[in-house]
Scaffold this motif. Structure first.
Motif, PDB file in Angstrom:
ATOM      1  N   GLU A   1       0.731  -1.308   0.339  1.00 38.41           N
ATOM      2  CA  GLU A   1      -0.146  -0.040  -0.031  1.00 38.41           C
ATOM      3  C   GLU A   1       0.822   1.329  -0.191  1.00 38.41           C
ATOM      4  OE1 GLU A   1      -2.939   0.793  -0.653  1.00 38.41           O
ATOM      5  OE2 GLU A   1      -4.404  -1.860  -0.254  1.00 38.41           O
ATOM      6  N   LEU A   2       0.542   2.713  -0.319  1.00 38.04           N
ATOM      7  CA  LEU A   2       1.454   3.491  -0.412  1.00 38.04           C
ATOM      8  C   LEU A   2       1.927   4.055   0.916  1.00 38.04           C
ATOM      9  CD1 LEU A   2       1.134   6.789  -2.118  1.00 38.04           C
ATOM     10  CD2 LEU A   2      -0.675   7.033  -0.662  1.00 38.04           C
ATOM     11  N   ASP A   3       3.053   4.417   0.884  1.00 33.32           N
ATOM     12  CA  ASP A   3       3.775   4.780   2.668  1.00 33.32           C
ATOM     13  C   ASP A   3       3.251   6.484   2.574  1.00 33.32           C
ATOM     14  OD1 ASP A   3       4.660   4.689   4.929  1.00 33.32           O
ATOM     15  OD2 ASP A   3       6.844   3.600   3.446  1.00 33.32           O
TER      16      ASP A   3
ATOM     17  N   HIS B   1      -6.363   4.624   6.891  1.00 37.40           N
ATOM     18  CA  HIS B   1      -7.086   5.467   6.028  1.00 37.40           C
ATOM     19  C   HIS B   1      -7.327   4.286   5.312  1.00 37.40           C
ATOM     20  CE1 HIS B   1      -6.725   9.779   7.331  1.00 37.40           C
ATOM     21  NE2 HIS B   1      -5.383   8.920   6.246  1.00 37.40           N
ATOM     22  N   ALA B   2      -9.003   4.397   4.989  1.00 40.62           N
ATOM     23  CA  ALA B   2      -9.706   3.166   4.389  1.00 40.62           C
ATOM     24  C   ALA B   2      -9.573   3.220   2.984  1.00 40.62           C
ATOM     25  CB  ALA B   2     -11.204   2.927   4.924  1.00 40.62           C
ATOM     26  N   LYS B   3      -9.906   4.599   2.583  1.00 44.00           N
ATOM     27  CA  LYS B   3      -9.817   4.392   1.482  1.00 44.00           C
ATOM     28  C   LYS B   3      -8.089   5.728   0.677  1.00 44.00           C
ATOM     29  CE  LYS B   3     -14.199   3.061  -0.190  1.00 44.00           C
ATOM     30  NZ  LYS B   3     -14.064   2.118  -0.758  1.00 44.00           N
ATOM     31  N   ARG B   4      -8.057   5.374  -0.387  1.00 42.81           N
ATOM     32  CA  ARG B   4      -6.407   6.408  -0.393  1.00 42.81           C
ATOM     33  C   ARG B   4      -6.533   7.592  -1.402  1.00 42.81           C
ATOM     34  NH1 ARG B   4      -3.415   3.121  -5.125  1.00 42.81           N
ATOM     35  NH2 ARG B   4      -2.593   2.223  -3.797  1.00 42.81           N
ATOM     36  N   TRP B   5      -8.382   8.155  -1.836  1.00 43.71           N
ATOM     37  CA  TRP B   5      -8.767   9.476  -1.607  1.00 43.71           C
ATOM     38  C   TRP B   5      -8.494   9.943   0.163  1.00 43.71           C
ATOM     39  CZ3 TRP B   5     -12.552  11.334   1.727  1.00 43.71           C
ATOM     40  CH2 TRP B   5     -13.163  10.430   1.959  1.00 43.71           C
ATOM     41  N   GLN B   6      -8.583   9.746   0.690  1.00 45.46           N
ATOM     42  CA  GLN B   6      -8.139   9.640   1.676  1.00 45.46           C
ATOM     43  C   GLN B   6      -6.728  10.245   2.507  1.00 45.46           C
ATOM     44  OE1 GLN B   6     -10.705   7.047   4.341  1.00 45.46           O
ATOM     45  NE2 GLN B   6     -12.125   8.467   5.003  1.00 45.46           N
ATOM     46  N   ASP B   7      -5.779   9.709   2.221  1.00 44.84           N
ATOM     47  CA  ASP B   7      -4.574   9.682   1.815  1.00 44.84           C
ATOM     48  C   ASP B   7      -3.986  10.874   0.906  1.00 44.84           C
ATOM     49  OD1 ASP B   7      -4.147   7.076   3.364  1.00 44.84           O
ATOM     50  OD2 ASP B   7      -4.347   6.025   2.018  1.00 44.84           O
ATOM     51  N   VAL B   8      -4.539  10.791  -0.129  1.00 39.41           N
ATOM     52  CA  VAL B   8      -4.129  12.388  -1.045  1.00 39.41           C
ATOM     53  C   VAL B   8      -5.081  13.151   0.029  1.00 39.41           C
ATOM     54  CG1 VAL B   8      -4.843  13.395  -2.697  1.00 39.41           C
ATOM     55  CG2 VAL B   8      -4.701  10.376  -3.304  1.00 39.41           C
ATOM     56  N   LEU B   9      -5.983  13.631   0.367  1.00 39.93           N
ATOM     57  CA  LEU B   9      -6.283  14.490   1.395  1.00 39.93           C
ATOM     58  C   LEU B   9      -5.523  14.582   2.588  1.00 39.93           C
ATOM     59  CD1 LEU B   9     -10.045  14.184   1.566  1.00 39.93           C
ATOM     60  CD2 LEU B   9      -9.204  15.390   0.217  1.00 39.93           C
ATOM     61  N   GLU B  10      -5.304  13.748   2.886  1.00 35.30           N
ATOM     62  CA  GLU B  10      -4.202  14.319   4.193  1.00 35.30           C
ATOM     63  C   GLU B  10      -2.479  14.642   3.099  1.00 35.30           C
ATOM     64  OE1 GLU B  10      -1.629  12.110   7.978  1.00 35.30           O
ATOM     65  OE2 GLU B  10      -3.036  11.585   7.220  1.00 35.30           O
ATOM     66  N   ILE B  11      -2.035  14.007   2.455  1.00 35.83           N
ATOM     67  CA  ILE B  11      -1.170  15.056   1.744  1.00 35.83           C
ATOM     68  C   ILE B  11      -1.022  16.242   1.455  1.00 35.83           C
ATOM     69  CG2 ILE B  11       0.680  14.135   0.058  1.00 35.83           C
ATOM     70  CD1 ILE B  11       0.186  11.515  -0.105  1.00 35.83           C
ATOM     71  N   LEU B  12      -2.294  16.922   1.137  1.00 37.53           N
ATOM     72  CA  LEU B  12      -3.124  17.533  -0.299  1.00 37.53           C
ATOM     73  C   LEU B  12      -2.234  19.148   1.806  1.00 37.53           C
ATOM     74  CD1 LEU B  12      -5.805  17.295  -2.018  1.00 37.53           C
ATOM     75  CD2 LEU B  12      -3.042  17.408  -2.896  1.00 37.53           C
ATOM     76  N   ASP B  13      -3.052  18.607   2.821  1.00 35.98           N
ATOM     77  CA  ASP B  13      -2.973  19.259   3.324  1.00 35.98           C
ATOM     78  C   ASP B  13      -1.496  19.178   4.177  1.00 35.98           C
ATOM     79  OD1 ASP B  13      -5.837  19.352   4.248  1.00 35.98           O
ATOM     80  OD2 ASP B  13      -6.287  17.916   5.051  1.00 35.98           O
TER      81      ASP B  13
ATOM     82  N   TRP C   1     -12.034   4.522  15.896  1.00 33.77           N
ATOM     83  CA  TRP C   1     -13.291   2.941  15.988  1.00 33.77           C
ATOM     84  C   TRP C   1     -14.738   3.369  15.537  1.00 33.77           C
ATOM     85  CZ3 TRP C   1     -18.483   3.842  18.348  1.00 33.77           C
ATOM     86  CH2 TRP C   1     -19.181   2.788  18.394  1.00 33.77           C
ATOM     87  N   SER C   2     -15.241   3.069  14.601  1.00 37.30           N
ATOM     88  CA  SER C   2     -16.505   3.305  13.703  1.00 37.30           C
ATOM     89  C   SER C   2     -16.712   4.458  12.663  1.00 37.30           C
ATOM     90  CB  SER C   2     -18.088   3.563  14.606  1.00 37.30           C
ATOM     91  OG  SER C   2     -17.665   4.833  15.050  1.00 37.30           O
ATOM     92  N   THR C   3     -15.178   4.725  12.314  1.00 32.48           N
ATOM     93  CA  THR C   3     -14.754   6.032  10.985  1.00 32.48           C
ATOM     94  C   THR C   3     -14.362   5.421  10.120  1.00 32.48           C
ATOM     95  OG1 THR C   3     -12.884   6.413  11.973  1.00 32.48           O
ATOM     96  CG2 THR C   3     -14.615   7.192  13.108  1.00 32.48           C
ATOM     97  N   ASP C   4     -13.974   5.557   9.198  1.00 38.47           N
ATOM     98  CA  ASP C   4     -12.710   5.853   8.520  1.00 38.47           C
ATOM     99  C   ASP C   4     -11.459   5.767   8.053  1.00 38.47           C
ATOM    100  OD1 ASP C   4     -15.192   4.600   7.062  1.00 38.47           O
ATOM    101  OD2 ASP C   4     -15.123   6.095   5.371  1.00 38.47           O
ATOM    102  N   THR C   5     -10.773   6.296   9.072  1.00 35.40           N
ATOM    103  CA  THR C   5      -9.606   6.529  10.057  1.00 35.40           C
ATOM    104  C   THR C   5      -9.062   5.788  10.860  1.00 35.40           C
ATOM    105  OG1 THR C   5     -10.224   8.571   8.309  1.00 35.40           O
ATOM    106  CG2 THR C   5      -7.434   8.358   9.989  1.00 35.40           C
TER     107      THR C   5
END
Length: 874
Positions: free
Chosen positions: A96-98, A125-137, A584-588
């Protein structure tokens, strides 16, 4: 100052009015968009990356899937590829993406293929787009790829066209965040030719794709959707350019009614598409009408509300026994112009029998509002969820009704000979009224029907026959049934409204109690304990508060044992740094066993609220909103507490610094007299020295004495600066004379060190404090001599123009690393190799330059040392 093993420093300026560091900007997102796999998105992204590398941009390939395509692998050459991270799941290792490595390396641009990819369980993260958002932030630019079928708002449309279930989607808000959307277009016949040539998929995979997804009609429809979406995105961006400062076009506002039914997600996506085309805001509303949801329905409802939030909706939950009344109230409050609902199923109900459907009520109540009734196809959803929004029907109220009607019938049978069968109706009516105080509308309707039938068949003659044979008795039964139903329904409705008011009052009271606890807490530890105990009485589970310290670091200490695990620390830190809920109960970081709410004040994280649940079912939206309100109140307290703590620390530091200053000042004054005697004695020894060894010793004593005098002068000057009683007097002085006196005072002529002086031929006279500037020049000379090779020259250069004059000291040392420039003028700062000073020299120089309203410029000496220039205004 120059340090060993250093590289030449870049140009840098410091002065009394330094600019504050600007806030870190968010990274820019560019999306390479296409109708399907194989159109060339990854190839185009890599070509664009190669062009950026030629521009000097630092590029890193995070995840690139070439699928064995040779032309793609060729264009990847020359781009640094980050090794993917290994994640173990069910005895299998996945790559997976590091993301953590990317945030550590901080390249300028990252290439991340397949934005809609789902990460392996156990990932951050559950989704790769969430990884991308953190990188953009984090301020890092991202290039990525996505196909049209992965757009959340187009999912239903693509599934209807292709007949294939889409399981990976990207919220439209992520696409909207893109600063650039590049459409990679390819006509379907050319794409099919690429398929036949094996340039899209290999072997059997290519054949299966051509038989299912890659058909001319499918590809043509997907191409149209992609082109339309791109045009809508361009039009939307153009609207923002033409109307700066306006976030939305306020002429239209949409509202969609959401329920736990599977069709809600289709309604949400459709409303999102309509809102995007109209460039209008929209809200998603869930009305809690009192029916209890099981854990599956509650989880599904939370998922749909989260989907609406990800697609840009404002999510509202409200309580009302009448859904239509709640929707009408929210529509009036939010100035809604269009309401979106699903087409109701054709089924018999008591309300539909009298024409009281949700659609009918909304049409009757909203004359000035458009109502969009959308067709929903539930056949595509999971079979167990179709039309099974499970509102559990409790059996106990119906059993109570049945027993009560039996008792009333027995009582009526006993009293009928004395009061007549017509008066028995009042007994039943009284029973219905009493029952309506304890049971709901369903049991009341059941009671009305059962009591009417019991009265008819058991107490009205002829027995065990319907009263329809006697028109008068039949009218009596019908009248009773209507009266009992209306009275029971109205009473039950009033009781339900009273229950809602009680719940609202209870929620307000709970918030008030928590705010009282926060207000009365005398210290932070007591606050954390008291609020946690209060929340524990309201929610099934344990709570704790993790505040940050005055250094803006989260304190990873909790009284809960569950927090000792590393995964819990990671979730808490992520929630704190990103200002979003995690765990717990989130996608992160869903593997964490606790839920972490960021405690924020004015968008700045103050700490984290930890919730360790004792039940497996997720929190409802109303419960999440309640805890979010609590964190807002905690944020206000923590901000005030940390501010007061910083003030106390500053006061303490000032007191300590004042005491240190007084001690230094006293010591400095006491040292001057014996130091002057040492200097005088060393000069006398130098005159009477007979041999070379004595001369060397006398020179060493003299040089050390002069250096010690400079150190004592520095301490004395700094104590005066800090005390605020600095003697400062500017008058006209010669620059040439200043340089000569400084060289003479430090005995540099007698050193084996060439001193070059570059002064213009004309005499330079300027206004400055002679003693202070001479001390600053002495410090720069000592610094240059200390950190440059013995046989290399030190240059003193004076220049002037119409507005300023400069005095520079140039050495030929190894230079200054860029990373130490910000600390260079801090008090007591010195390199690890500096043993002869206490790190005040350059601090004194900066203070003297600042008091003259000047500035210091540090530049590289063409790769051979450093230039320290003091620049003073004329």
């Amino acid at each position: 100052m120059s340090t060993p093993d250093a590289t030449p420093s870049a140009d840098s300026e410091t002065g009394p009015k330094q600019r504050a560091a600007s806030k870190r900007e968010l990274g820019k997102l560019k999306i390479f968009f296409g109708m399907s796999a194989g159109v060339g998105k990854t190839y185009s992204m890599l070509e664009a990356a190669q062009a950026r590398i030629k521009e000097g941009v630092v590029v890193l390939a995070g995840v690139i899937n070439t699928h064995g395509r040779k032309e793609t692998e060729k264009v990847l050459e020359g781009i640094p590829v980050l090794p993917e991270k290994w994640v173990k799941y069910k005895d299998t290792v996945f790559e997976e993406l590091d993301i953590d490595r990317i945030l550590t390396l901080r390249p300028q641009l990252v290439l991340i293929d397949e934005l809609a990819h789902t990460n392996v369980p156990g990932s951050k993260h559950a989704k790769r787009w969430q990884d991308v958002l953190e990188i953009l932030d984090a301020g890092i630019d991202v290039y990525t790829t996505v196909n049209v079928q992965h757009l959340e708002s187009r999912k239903d449309l693509v599934e209807n066209i292709t007949g294939i279930k889409i399981r990976e989607t990207v919220p439209d808000l992520v696409i909207e965040r893109a600063t650039s959307l590049e459409l990679i277009d390819l006509p379907p016949p050319e794409l099919l030719n690429r398929m036949k040539e094996g340039k899209v998929y290999l072997g059997d995979q290519s054949r299966l794709a051509a038989e299912n997804f890659f058909k001319v009609d499918n590809l043509t429809a997907l191409r149209e959707i992609a082109l339309r979406f791109t045009a809508e995105k361009v039009d939307h961006d153009l609207h923002e350019v033409l109307a700066p400062g306006k976030e939305w076009n306020t002429r239209e506002r949409l509202m969609v009614a959401v329920s736990p039914a599977p069709s809600s997600q289709q309604l949400i996506r459709s409303t999102r598409r309509i809102a995007f085309n109209l460039d209008a805001p929209w809200i998603a509303v869930y009305v809690d009408d009192g029916r209890q949801l099981d854990s599956k329905d509650q989880a599904r409802l939370n998922k749909y509300l989260q989907l609406a939030q990800e697609l840009g909706a404002e999510v509202i939950t409200t309580h009302d026994i009448e859904i239509s009344d709640a929707l009408q109230r929210i529509a009036q409050q939010k100035n809604i112009t269009r309401i979106v609902i699903g087409r109701p199923k054709k089924s018999f109900s008591f309300s539909s029998f009298f024409g009281r459907t949700l659609l009918g009520k909304l049409e009757q109540a909203n004359k000035n509002m458009d109502i969009h009734v959308l067709r929903v196809d539930e056949s595509e959803y999971e079979p167990e969820a179709i039309n099974k929004v499970k509102y559990p029907i409790p059996k106990k109220p119906y059993i109570i009704v049945f027993i009560t009607v039996i008792i009333l019938s027995l009582l009526g049978f006993l009293l009928e000979p004395y009061i007549g069968y017509k008066s028995v109706g009042y007994i039943y009516l009284t029973g219905i009224f009493v029952l309506s105080l304890f049971v709901g509308r369903g049991p009341i309707l059941f009671a009305a029907i059962l009591s009417a039938l019991s009265w008819d068949f058991l107490l009205i003659p002829p027995f065990f026959q319907p009263a329809i044979t006697n028109p008068e008795d039949f009218a009596l039964i019908i009248t009773y049934f209507i009266a009992a139903t209306i009275m029971g329904m109205l009473t039950a409705r009033l009781k339900e409204k009273d229950r809602y008011l009680f719940q609202r009052e209870q929620k307000t009271e709970n918030l008030y109690e928590i705010m009282k606890v926060i207000a009365k807490s005398t210290d932070l530890q007591q606050l954390c304990l008291n609020v946690s105990l209060k929340l524990k009485t309201l929610f099934p589970g344990e709570f704790d508060i993790l505040p940050k310290n005055i250094e803006d670091q989260l304190l990873l200490k909790s009284r809960l044992e569950i927090f000792n695990q590393e995964k819990e620390h990671s979730a808490a830190l992520w929630a704190f740094r990103n200002g979003k809920t995690a765990g717990w109960s989130t996608d992160t970081l869903p593997s964490a066993e606790a839920l972490y709410f960021p405690i924020k004040f004015s968008k700045e994280a103050m700490g984290v609220l930890l919730y360790y649940p004792s039940k497996s079912s997720p929190l409802s939206t109303d419960e999440m909103n309640f805890l979010q309100t609590v964190t807002d109140q905690l944020g206000v307290y923590l901000e005030r507490y940390l501010f007061e703590e910083k003030i106390r620390n500053q006061d303490y530091s000032r007191q300590v610094e004042k005491l240190h200053g007084a001690i230094f000042k006293s010591l400095t004054r006491g040292v001057y007299a014996p130091l002057e005697k040492i200097i005088s004695a060393s000069k006398s020894l130098k005159k009477i020295a007979d041999n070379k060894e004595e001369k060397v010793l006398s020179d060493t004593v003299d040089t050390a004495s002069q250096n010690l005098k400079v150190i004592v002068d520095n301490n004395f000057i700094m104590t005066q600066f800090q005390s605020g009683f600095m003697h400062f007097e500017k008058s006209s002085h010669s620059i040439k004379q200043l340089i000569e006196d400084s060289i003479q005072e430090l005995n540099l002529r007698e050193e084996k060190r060439p001193i070059d002086v570059i002064v213009p031929d004309k005499s330079l006279y300027f206004n400055f404090d002679y003693d202070l500037v001479k001390l600053a020049l002495n410090n720069l000379l000592i610094n240059a001599i200390t950190y440059s090779p013995v046989n290399t020259p030190v240059t003193i250069k004076a220049e002037a123009n119409e507005i300023e004059f400069s005095l520079a000291v140039i050495d030929q040392g190894p230079g200054i690393p860029k990373q130490i420039l910000p600390q260079l003028f801090n008090k007591f700062y010195s390199s690890s190799d500096l043993q002869e000073t206490i790190g005040l020299g350059l601090t004194v120089v900066k203070s003297i330059v600042d008091i003259h309203n000047g500035k210091i410029r540090i530049t590289d000496n063409n790769g051979h040392g450093t230039v320290f220039a003091m620049i003073f205004p004329i």
